[in-house]
Enzyme design. Structure first.
Site, PDB file in Angstrom:
ATOM      1  NE  ARG A 157      -3.121   5.641  -1.508  1.00 27.52           N
ATOM      2  CZ  ARG A 157      -3.206   4.718  -0.554  1.00 27.52           C
ATOM      3  NH1 ARG A 157      -2.159   3.958  -0.291  1.00 27.52           N
ATOM      4  NH2 ARG A 157      -4.325   4.555   0.127  1.00 27.52           N
TER       5      ARG A 157
ATOM      6  CB  CYS B  58      -1.966  -3.337   0.666  1.00 29.78           C
ATOM      7  SG  CYS B  58      -1.029  -2.062   1.520  1.00 29.78           S
TER       8      CYS B  58
ATOM      9  N   GLY C 251      -1.985  -2.712  -6.835  1.00 31.32           N
ATOM     10  CA  GLY C 251      -1.968  -1.736  -5.759  1.00 31.32           C
ATOM     11  C   GLY C 251      -1.325  -0.448  -6.225  1.00 31.32           C
TER      12      GLY C 251
END
Length: 524
Positions: free
Chosen positions: A438, A336, A418
């Site tokens: 998301r 991330c 990710g």
């Protein structure tokens, strides 16, 4: 002249003269005004009194308000971590897996159904066939469903008049696929009468040494079934996470917060979903609040884990909306880059502590998501107040994770990325897939990555890796002096469990050092 030493017999009495216990309380450790934001590497838990074996440590914990697990291990809803195989074995080993939603709704529902069908108590809707079904059709069904025991009823329906049972032994050596099952089936299978208990049914299976027990009513109509394979799974996986009512494995899945996710959730609930994660990098949004409200009205029995959050202000909105659990972490995962790109997030240790301190007052269990690299990090996350720990990178590269192995520079690898990476965002097109929704990027013409794509080394099967984590966590709790995760939390809050802040040199000292070379084997 030096003072005479004190009487050793009075050591415990003398200890009471100190104004405070050795080390820091959790409140002192996590004082951001003094120390800033902390990660798991920035502190240690001090040892306590060991007066019990590590095997006595209970790792039972809450996932949500209503769901309890025997271990605190949860697999992340990432498309390179959790599909059906991972979810099955996570549940068998006492945790739970959350199936990703970077796929079509039907594909995701099919994966949930596969998990729910893997182990059962009474199978109330068994797949049945009619006497005119061909051997070839049975072979196709065997490949499709992964098992080969099919009850035969007069009309091929359940309930229906039971006339026989087809198993792998009946068709194993048959080459003529045009034969109908009425010619090859077992015509007098072992049966039990409707109303028997699960314990009584399993006892019949043990005594008869048969693979299936067919449950019929007083008129001979098939109503349900028991499988010997499920009995064996009960023995091999005593910690398995199961529904209290159906005895099926627990299964979770993730959805987004756009309108299309409502229909996706309907399919997941029909497939038997137990708990849903609302998958957003920043969970404190009107989209998630509205989705929680809709789910509570539409599926009141479905447990909801909301997030991700990193502050108590974020948590308060989701708790007030009715969330049954929270997912904590923003930008701390190994793949991330949210903190780097968006300048938004929080060091994971500080995030877990502050959110859990708030949420636990309302009986809302919290899940620490991100930044976990080893057993020590798991222990620290739980000590800071989380009830479970979500793992992505730690489980990537295992046999049960999606994807094929490949070789690079002599290493056996699997892809890991990710959900904020460009690769994940473009997997099923930019518009409204799991990754773009998301990160609120469904309508963006230019995608801004919040994650990277990479590869991880083969870790073997989680059938070995999760027991390693389980035993390691038990030993860790033993060193701290806590016989359960519940007592760990209580003793942290009352100041019995103490902590120490680590300087940079202390972190170096705590790792392997001053060796020419070494091999780091975590388990055999």
């Amino acid at each position: 002249m030096s003072a005479a030493p004190l009487d050793y017999k009075k050591a415990l009495e003398h200890l009471k003269t100190y104004s405070s216990k050795d080390g820091l309380s959790v409140q002192e450790l996590m004082d951001s005004t003094t120390r800033g934001g902390l990660t798991y590497n920035d502190f240690l838990v001090l040892p306590g009194l060991v007066n019990f074996p590590s095997s006595a440590v209970s790792l039972q914990t809450k996932l949500t308000k209503k769901i309890t697990l025997n271990t605190p291990f949860v697999s992340s809803p990432m498309d390179t971590v959790t599909e059906a195989d991972m979810a099955i074995y996570m549940a068998l080993l006492g945790g739970i897996g959350f199936i990703h939603h970077n796929c079509t709704p039907k594909e995701q529902a099919s994966m949930v159904k596969k998990v729910k069908m893997f182990e059962n108590g009474f199978i109330n809707s068994p797949i049945v066939i009619s006497p005119t079904t061909t051997v070839g059709e049975v072979k196709v069904m065997k490949r499709k469903f992964g098992f080969s025991g099919f009850p035969v009823t007069e009309d091929g329906k359940c309930p229906g008049k039971l006339v026989g049972l087809v198993t792998s032994r009946d068709i194993q050596f048959l080459e003529d696929d045009s034969l109908v099952v009425s010619e090859v089936m077992t015509k007098n299978p072992v049966t039990g009468i409707k109303g028997i208990t699960l314990k009584e049914g399993n006892e019949i299976l043990k005594q008869t040494k048969k693979g299936k027990l067919l449950i019929v009513d007083d008129n001979g109509n098939l109503v349900s079934m028991l499988s010997r394979a499920d009995l064996m799974k009960n023995q091999n996986y005593p910690l398995a996470s199961k529904s209290a009512t159906t005895k099926q494995l627990l299964c979770g899945a993730a959805i987004g917060t756009i309108e299309a996710d409502k229909e996706r959730l309907r399919l997941l609930v029909e497939a038997g979903l137990d708990v849903v994660i609302l998958d957003s990098s920043q969970g404190n949004s009107v989209f998630q609040l509205n989705m929680i409200k809709w789910i509570k009205e539409t599926f009141p029995d479905l447990e909801i884990i909301a997030g991700n959050v990193a502050t108590r202000e974020q948590a308060a909105n989701l708790i007030a909306a009715g969330a049954d659990g929270l997912r904590i972490g923003m930008g701390s995962g190994s793949i991330c880059i949210t903190q780097e790109v968006m300048a938004c997030g929080r060091p994971q240790g500080t995030a877990v502590y502050n959110v859990c301190q708030f949420a636990n007052q309302f009986g809302v269990p919290c899940m620490a998501d991100g930044g976990v690299q080893n057993i020590g990090h798991i222990t620290k996350a739980l000590a800071l107040g989380s009830s479970t720990v979500m793992m992505g990178g730690m489980l990537a590269g295992t046999t049960e994770s999606p994807g094929e192995y490949f070789y690079k520079d002599g290493k056996r690898l699997k892809a890991y990325r990710g959900m904020g990476s460009i690769d994940a965002m473009q997997k099923t097109g930019n518009k409204g897939n799991a990754s773009t929704s998301r990160y609120f990027s469904e309508s963006d013409s230019v995608l801004v990555a919040q994650g990277v794509s990479g590869a991880v080394v083969d870790k073997g099967s989680i059938k070995k890796f999760i027991p390693y984590l389980y035993n390691g966590l038990q030993h860790s709790c033993q060193d701290i002096g806590c016989e359960s995760l519940t007592s760990l939390k209580e003793n942290v809050q009352n100041g019995e469990v103490r902590f120490e802040f680590r300087t940079a040199s202390a972190q170096l000292e705590g790792g392997v050092h001053n060796l020419h070379s070494y091999e780091k084997r975590l388990y055999n």
